[in-house]
Design an enzyme around this catalytic site. Structure first.
Site, PDB file in Angstrom:
ATOM      1  N   LYS A   1     137.212  11.603  28.340  1.00  0.00           N
ATOM      2  CA  LYS A   1     136.378  12.219  27.769  1.00  0.00           C
ATOM      3  C   LYS A   1     136.349  13.653  28.081  1.00  0.00           C
ATOM      4  O   LYS A   1     136.820  14.168  29.097  1.00  0.00           O
ATOM      5  CB  LYS A   1     134.772  11.790  27.803  1.00  0.00           C
TER       6      LYS A   1
ATOM      7  N   TYR B   1     132.755   5.909  16.988  1.00  0.00           N
ATOM      8  CA  TYR B   1     131.442   5.137  17.445  1.00  0.00           C
ATOM      9  C   TYR B   1     130.475   4.709  16.519  1.00  0.00           C
ATOM     10  O   TYR B   1     129.336   4.612  16.732  1.00  0.00           O
ATOM     11  CB  TYR B   1     130.963   6.441  18.569  1.00  0.00           C
TER      12      TYR B   1
ATOM     13  N   ARG C   1     137.029  -1.620  32.737  1.00  0.00           N
ATOM     14  CA  ARG C   1     135.838  -1.203  32.808  1.00  0.00           C
ATOM     15  C   ARG C   1     135.139  -1.598  34.242  1.00  0.00           C
ATOM     16  O   ARG C   1     134.249  -0.695  34.614  1.00  0.00           O
ATOM     17  CB  ARG C   1     134.818  -2.512  32.188  1.00  0.00           C
TER      18      ARG C   1
ATOM     19  N   THR D   1     127.547   2.824  32.583  1.00  0.00           N
ATOM     20  CA  THR D   1     127.676   3.700  31.720  1.00  0.00           C
ATOM     21  C   THR D   1     126.730   4.885  32.398  1.00  0.00           C
ATOM     22  O   THR D   1     127.285   6.228  32.156  1.00  0.00           O
ATOM     23  CB  THR D   1     126.755   3.294  30.559  1.00  0.00           C
TER      24      THR D   1
ATOM     25  N   ARG E   1     133.309   6.759  37.238  1.00  0.00           N
ATOM     26  CA  ARG E   1     132.355   7.560  36.689  1.00  0.00           C
ATOM     27  C   ARG E   1     131.436   8.000  37.883  1.00  0.00           C
ATOM     28  O   ARG E   1     130.860   9.260  37.886  1.00  0.00           O
ATOM     29  CB  ARG E   1     131.362   6.605  35.767  1.00  0.00           C
TER      30      ARG E   1
ATOM     31  N   ASN F   1     130.104  10.999  30.453  1.00  0.00           N
ATOM     32  CA  ASN F   1     130.493  10.235  31.685  1.00  0.00           C
ATOM     33  C   ASN F   1     131.865   9.871  31.885  1.00  0.00           C
ATOM     34  O   ASN F   1     132.269   8.800  32.174  1.00  0.00           O
ATOM     35  CB  ASN F   1     129.740   8.839  31.506  1.00  0.00           C
TER      36      ASN F   1
ATOM     37  N   HIS G   1     135.712   6.424  28.365  1.00  0.00           N
ATOM     38  CA  HIS G   1     135.464   5.345  27.371  1.00  0.00           C
ATOM     39  C   HIS G   1     136.318   4.149  27.778  1.00  0.00           C
ATOM     40  O   HIS G   1     137.704   4.461  28.379  1.00  0.00           O
ATOM     41  CB  HIS G   1     135.763   5.549  26.012  1.00  0.00           C
TER      42      HIS G   1
ATOM     43  N   GLU H   1     140.051  -0.901  18.390  1.00  0.00           N
ATOM     44  CA  GLU H   1     140.111   0.587  18.982  1.00  0.00           C
ATOM     45  C   GLU H   1     141.321   1.100  18.983  1.00  0.00           C
ATOM     46  O   GLU H   1     141.934   2.427  18.853  1.00  0.00           O
ATOM     47  CB  GLU H   1     139.227   0.691  20.366  1.00  0.00           C
TER      48      GLU H   1
HETATM   49  P1  IDP Z   1     129.941   2.399  27.603  1.00  0.00           P
HETATM   50  O1  IDP Z   1     130.672   3.583  27.252  1.00  0.00           O
HETATM   51  O2  IDP Z   1     129.716   2.119  29.269  1.00  0.00           O
HETATM   52  O3  IDP Z   1     130.482   1.172  26.913  1.00  0.00           O
HETATM   53  P2  IDP Z   1     127.966   2.315  25.506  1.00  0.00           P
HETATM   54  O4  IDP Z   1     126.610   1.510  25.654  1.00  0.00           O
HETATM   55  O5  IDP Z   1     128.990   1.612  24.653  1.00  0.00           O
HETATM   56  O6  IDP Z   1     128.584   2.483  26.917  1.00  0.00           O
HETATM   57  O7  IDP Z   1     127.672   3.788  24.704  1.00  0.00           O
HETATM   58  C1  IDP Z   1     128.694   4.553  24.487  1.00  0.00           C
HETATM   59  C2  IDP Z   1     128.408   5.836  24.922  1.00  0.00           C
HETATM   60  O8  IDP Z   1     127.417   6.440  24.418  1.00  0.00           O
HETATM   61  C3  IDP Z   1     128.299   6.113  26.381  1.00  0.00           C
HETATM   62  O9  IDP Z   1     129.618   6.216  27.045  1.00  0.00           O
HETATM   63  C4  IDP Z   1     127.615   7.202  26.788  1.00  0.00           C
HETATM   64  O10 IDP Z   1     128.472   8.444  26.397  1.00  0.00           O
HETATM   65  C5  IDP Z   1     126.595   7.168  25.393  1.00  0.00           C
HETATM   66  N1  IDP Z   1     125.284   6.635  25.898  1.00  0.00           N
HETATM   67  C6  IDP Z   1     124.888   5.298  25.965  1.00  0.00           C
HETATM   68  N2  IDP Z   1     123.900   5.071  26.249  1.00  0.00           N
HETATM   69  C7  IDP Z   1     123.458   6.456  26.149  1.00  0.00           C
HETATM   70  C8  IDP Z   1     121.960   6.900  26.592  1.00  0.00           C
HETATM   71  O11 IDP Z   1     120.983   6.232  26.810  1.00  0.00           O
HETATM   72  N3  IDP Z   1     121.837   8.264  26.358  1.00  0.00           N
HETATM   73  C9  IDP Z   1     122.737   9.160  25.980  1.00  0.00           C
HETATM   74  N4  IDP Z   1     124.093   8.859  25.985  1.00  0.00           N
HETATM   75  C10 IDP Z   1     124.291   7.499  26.165  1.00  0.00           C
HETATM   76 MG    MG Z   2     130.766   0.667  24.713  1.00  0.00          MG
END
Ligand code: IDP
Ligand code: MG
Length: 142
Positions: free
Chosen positions: A11, A51, A87, A93, A104, A114, A117, A128
């Site tokens: 990212k 997304y 993962r 996350t 991370r 973070n 992805h 994807e």
């Molecule tokens: P992941 O990237 O670990 O799969 P997802 O739940 O798929 O997590 O969420 C996608 C992205 O959205 C996360 O990587 C993060 O950048 C953002 N995100 C997820 N949850 C939150 C939140 O509660 N606040 C702000 N950003 C979030």
């Molecule tokens: Mg995700």
């Protein structure tokens, strides 16, 4: 166990920190091979479409703004159980909750910024990869 492919994105925060090589090294030393890659600056439309599953979430707008704030490095990783392996290497996350030694935990600042992805399952990996590398399925038959 099977050889799988997964989509990974470094990212904008991690690209800006100049740690593409350090993150690639994590993939390489853990049995994941980079088989396609491109550096790109996503448009709002591309980031929003990528997304789309999070469209209704309160953080969607911030997520799209963040993903278009600078260039990203997008790659397809291949290897044994690549989806779960990636993962695992990424960590949780929220970097504050990520296991020590994960990408991370080591490179990310916050749940918004973070660092990486990674596809979360077989179907998302397939979709994807097709989203960013539409020709791959044609050439490789996978
Ligand atoms: P992941 O990237 O670990 O799969 P997802 O739940 O798929 O997590 O969420 C996608 C992205 O959205 C996360 O990587 C993060 O950048 C953002 N995100 C997820 N949850 C939150 C939140 O509660 N606040 C702000 N950003 C979030
Ligand atoms: Mg995700």
């Amino acid at each position: 166990m099977a050889i799988e492919r997964t989509l990974s994105i470094i990212k904008p925060d991690a690209v800006a920190k100049n740690v593409i090589g350090k993150i690639y090294s994590r993939f390489e030393t853990n049995g994941l091979k980079v088989i396609a890659a491109k550096l790109a600056w996503l448009s709002p439309q591309e980031a929003g479409a990528f997304y789309a599953v999070h469209q209704e979430r309160p953080f969607f707008k911030d997520l799209v703004s963040f993903m278009i704030s600078g260039p990203v490095m997008i790659q397809v990783l291949e290897g044994e159980s690549a989806i779960a392996k990636n993962r695992e290497l990424m960590g949780a996350t929220d970097p504050k909750k990520a296991e020590p030694g994960t990408i991370r935990a080591d490179f990310a600042e916050s749940i918004d910024a973070n660092a990486v992805h990674g596809s979360d399952g077989e179907d998302t990996a397939k979709n994807e990869i097709a989203f960013f590398f539409p020709a791959m399925a044609v050439y490789s038959g996978r």
